[in-house]
Scaffold this motif. Structure first.
Motif: not given
Ligand code: PXG
Length: 438
Positions: A45-50, A347-351, A396-402, A415-423
């Protein structure tokens, strides 16, 4: 996986002792996911470090680096060149905001900032305006960790151990105003008048003829996603123009699609004189940064010296490193071929909807977003600033999200390739973590 011996590595910007007791080790990555040392998949969720804007392990980038390593490992950048350096510059400039025609290569955002500040000072000197020696930054600004960047930066923690940096520096106030703008979507409505203090306070105090440049991040990333109020950057531009002051945009985070447009400069319709970038330039794969400059700035240097003279005595051993150039050319190709900046806008409106659904969760004080970046600011626990934010990050990290945490603000910049389900998953996990954190 066996844990490596961790004693020798002094980790940057890390609570070393706490980390080494309970390390978070990443061993591979692909697309939207990291794999950690326990074999868990972690959503990035951080594109590494932006920086990993095109997602991880992109074949065209990986293969370009592999090919280049076997063809030309290194070439000196001073008084010598190699074709990829010129090609990378040409492609970067072709993609740059209209009017920025020259690219100077460096190896990081910090070096891009130092380079831009030195260019600004030297530019005035070569034009015979040597009295312009002062630099204006902004409170809560982050411009890397080298001395110039720390001086114009406004992160109190980063300055604390270094009370003496550059002289001749002053700071604008930052534009975060939660009382007026809480839970704004996109650019906040209130605060353009804060740009006026450049003229009314700072230029009055110092005299405009002594100011070389103003440097700001169009969006302040590291201190918690602080967006420019509507009209603010336009006003800074007008004031700089009026007094012959250079305007530097530090687009190390905002460059390459983050705000739902190629550059913040284009998103906000304000052209700086110098622009710094890094991170997304190579999708994080090989260290590289750049300063983009208007042609008049380059021309002033060219006109100032005889042809056999070095016009700007500055550069790094690894400026335009062949591996970095190969990575940059491939990365810019992926951005183009995949239409990723456009995708970020789509993707921005869904985000936006997903992040603002966190309003009303416990301790959520403000939510700020634009394009594919969001900051969720929590109330600090009395006497323990940053602790609640860190606990949410760890859950979040424990739940598998960075995600990223800065103080009590969680920052999300996937990352800008993110899909709605990832969001959806990202914000569901983040929301739960917030609910479970007292
Ligand atoms: N300018 C800006 C606007 C940045 O965000 C730099 C310069 C320095 O870049 P290098 O490549 O020298 O690190 C940055 C870096 C965070 C975080 O937690 C952000 C950055 C670096 C480290 C942590 O948000 N941005």
């Amino acid at each position: 996986m066996n844990r490596p011996n961790m004693d020798a590595y002094w980790m940057p910007f890390t609570a070393n002792r706490q980390f080494k007791r309970a390390p978070r080790l990443l061993v591979s990555a692909d697309g939207m996911y990291y794999t950690d040392a326990d074999g868990r998949q972690v959503l990035d969720g951080a594109a590494g470090l932006w920086c990993v804007n095109a997602g991880h392990n992109r074949r065209p980038i990986v293969e370009a680096i592999q090919r280049q390593a076997g063809a030309l490992d290194y070439a000196p950048p001073f008084q010598m060149g190699h074709p990829l350096a010129f090609e990378a510059a040409e492609q970067l400039v072709a993609m740059a905001p209209n009017g920025l025609t020259q690219a100077f290569f460096v190896n990081s955002g910090s070096e891009a900032v130092e380079t831009a500040l030195k260019m600004a000072l030297a530019y005035h000197r070569v034009r015979g305006d040597a009295a312009r020696v002062k630099l204006i930054g902004r409170e809560r600004g982050y411009h890397g960790v080298n001395f110039g960047g720390v001086a114009v930066g406004g992160m109190a923690g980063n300055r604390k151990h270094f009370p003496v940096t550059l002289p001749m520096v002053d700071h604008l106030r930052h534009p975060l105003d939660i009382a007026k703008n809480a839970f704004s979507r996109g650019e906040p409505a209130h605060g353009a008048e804060l740009a006026e203090e450049l003229e009314s306070r700072i230029l009055t105090l110092h005299d405009p003829s002594t100011i070389a440049a103003v440097i700001v991040e169009p969006m302040q990333g590291s201190t918690g996603v602080i967006l420019p109020p509507k009209g603010y950057l336009q006003r800074l531009r007008q004031i700089c123009d009026k007094y012959g002051i250079l305007l530097i945009f530090d687009e190390v985070i905002t460059g390459f699609g983050r705000l739902g447009a190629d550059w913040a400069s284009n998103k906000f319709g304000v052209l700086p004189d110098l622009l710094t970038c890094a991170k997304g330039l190579t999708n994080g794969s090989v260290p590289m940064g750049a300063v983009l400059a208007r042609s008049a700035i380059y021309q002033a240097f060219m006109d100032s010296a005889p042809e056999q003279a070095i016009e700007f005595p500055h550069g790094y051993t690894y400026s335009a490193h062949p591996l970095a150039c190969a990575a940059a050319i491939a990365t810019l190709g992926v951005y183009r071929d995949d239409g990723l900046f456009q995708r970020a806008a789509e993707m921005a409106p869904h985000f936006e909807m997903a992040v603002h659904a966190l309003q009303g969760k416990p301790h959520v004080k403000d939510i700020r977003n634009l394009g594919l970046v969001a900051g969720i600011e929590l109330e600090a626990r009395p006497g323990e600033p940053g602790k609640r934010g860190m606990e949410v990050f760890l859950k979040c990290w424990e739940q598998g999200v960075m995600v990223r945490v800065t103080g009590d603000t969680l920052a999300v910049s996937p990352p800008l390739i993110i899909e709605a389900e990832h969001i959806d998953r990202l914000f569901a996990v983040l929301g739960q973590a917030i609910e479970q954190t007292p």
